[in-house]
Design a protein around this motif. Structure first.
Motif, short mmCIF file in Angstrom:
data_model
loop_
_atom_site.label_atom_id
_atom_site.label_comp_id
_atom_site.label_asym_id
_atom_site.label_seq_id
_atom_site.Cartn_x
_atom_site.Cartn_y
_atom_site.Cartn_z
N UNK A 13 0.84 -1.22 -0.14
CA UNK A 13 -0.04 -0.14 -0.13
C UNK A 13 0.87 1.35 0.03
N UNK A 14 1.91 1.21 0.53
CA UNK A 14 2.88 2.29 0.66
C UNK A 14 3.44 2.69 -0.69
N UNK A 15 3.60 1.69 -1.42
CA UNK A 15 4.09 1.98 -3.04
C UNK A 15 2.98 2.20 -3.63
N UNK A 16 1.77 1.83 -3.62
CA UNK A 16 0.56 2.18 -4.59
C UNK A 16 -0.11 3.41 -4.33
N UNK A 18 0.42 6.42 -3.43
CA UNK A 18 0.66 7.84 -4.12
C UNK A 18 0.30 7.86 -5.47
N UNK A 19 0.24 6.67 -6.18
CA UNK A 19 -0.07 6.52 -7.70
C UNK A 19 -1.47 6.87 -7.72
N UNK A 20 -2.37 6.74 -6.88
CA UNK A 20 -3.86 6.97 -7.14
C UNK A 20 -4.43 8.30 -7.34
N UNK A 21 -5.17 8.47 -7.95
CA UNK A 21 -5.36 9.96 -8.30
C UNK A 21 -6.06 10.71 -7.06
N UNK A 22 -5.97 11.79 -6.99
CA UNK A 22 -6.41 12.62 -5.89
C UNK A 22 -7.90 12.53 -5.80
N UNK A 23 -8.48 12.66 -4.63
CA UNK A 23 -10.22 12.49 -4.55
C UNK A 23 -10.52 14.09 -4.49
N UNK A 24 -11.66 14.35 -5.17
CA UNK A 24 -12.19 15.59 -5.29
C UNK A 24 -13.25 15.99 -4.05
N UNK A 25 -12.93 16.99 -3.69
CA UNK A 25 -13.77 17.45 -2.32
C UNK A 25 -15.21 17.42 -2.90
N UNK A 35 -12.81 3.68 1.19
CA UNK A 35 -11.43 3.85 1.20
C UNK A 35 -10.76 3.24 -0.03
N UNK A 36 -9.86 3.63 -0.67
CA UNK A 36 -9.29 3.32 -1.86
C UNK A 36 -8.68 1.90 -1.70
N UNK A 37 -7.94 1.84 -0.42
CA UNK A 37 -7.22 0.46 0.05
C UNK A 37 -8.23 -0.62 -0.30
N UNK A 38 -9.55 -0.38 0.54
CA UNK A 38 -10.31 -1.62 0.41
C UNK A 38 -10.92 -1.95 -1.03
N UNK A 39 -11.04 -0.82 -1.82
CA UNK A 39 -11.59 -1.12 -3.33
C UNK A 39 -10.40 -1.87 -3.85
N UNK A 40 -9.10 -1.53 -3.75
CA UNK A 40 -7.78 -2.06 -4.49
C UNK A 40 -7.97 -3.44 -4.06
N UNK A 41 -8.29 -3.89 -2.78
CA UNK A 41 -8.28 -5.23 -2.23
C UNK A 41 -9.60 -6.08 -3.00
N UNK A 42 -10.66 -5.52 -3.20
CA UNK A 42 -11.77 -5.95 -4.03
C UNK A 42 -11.26 -6.27 -5.40
N UNK A 43 -10.70 -5.28 -6.17
CA UNK A 43 -10.17 -5.36 -7.56
C UNK A 43 -9.18 -6.62 -7.42
N UNK A 77 -4.60 5.80 -16.23
CA UNK A 77 -3.52 4.93 -16.41
C UNK A 77 -2.63 4.57 -15.04
N UNK A 78 -3.41 4.35 -13.87
CA UNK A 78 -3.14 4.00 -12.62
C UNK A 78 -2.19 2.77 -12.82
N UNK A 79 -3.04 1.55 -13.31
CA UNK A 79 -2.39 0.24 -13.34
C UNK A 79 -1.14 0.07 -14.11
N UNK A 80 -0.80 0.90 -15.18
CA UNK A 80 0.50 1.06 -15.56
C UNK A 80 1.37 1.54 -15.10
#
Length: 126
Positions: A13-16, A18-25, A35-43, A77-80
């Protein structure tokens, strides 16, 4: 659900992250963002098991939510970027030999020929 799919390890997660897009307010409020971390685990779960998006365990999020975020991240392009970072990480750790690589391949005969059949394409019968 197997425990190994439940979460993204801290080191990864520490590597990944910073590569995710910023979340708009969201000034008007709404539901809290999953949370993105939970979504990434689902993916990762979906990609590893091959299940349908609708069949994702609810511990991650709704399948449609995971799929929407997956689509957004693909478009961005996050996965690239993740792939490039993880290949560099693995190279430093395991010293990948880059003289050649093959992810998956198959070689089959082309009985009806083709545009690239060898040094002399008209010499099939010999």
């Amino acid at each position: 659900m197997e425990a190994k799919f439940a979460d993204v390890p801290d080191r990864l997660w520490k590597l990944v992250a910073p590569l995710l897009p910023a979340v708009a307010a969201r000034p008007r409020g709404g539901r809290p963002r999953i949370p993105d971390r939970r979504i990434l685990a689902g993916i990762v779960y979906r990609l590893r098991t091959g299940c349908q998006w609708k069949a994702l365990p609810r511990e991650f999020a709704a399948g449609s939510t995971c799929h929407d975020r997956f689509t957004q991240w693909c478009t961005a392009g996050v996965f690239h970027r993740i792939f490039a970072v993880l290949v560099r990480f693995y190279d430093v750790r395991r010293k990948v030999k880059w003289t050649w690589a093959s992810l998956d391949s198959a070689m089959v005969k082309a009985p009806k020929g083709g545009t690239q059949t060898g040094p002399n394409p008209t010499d099939r019968g010999k």
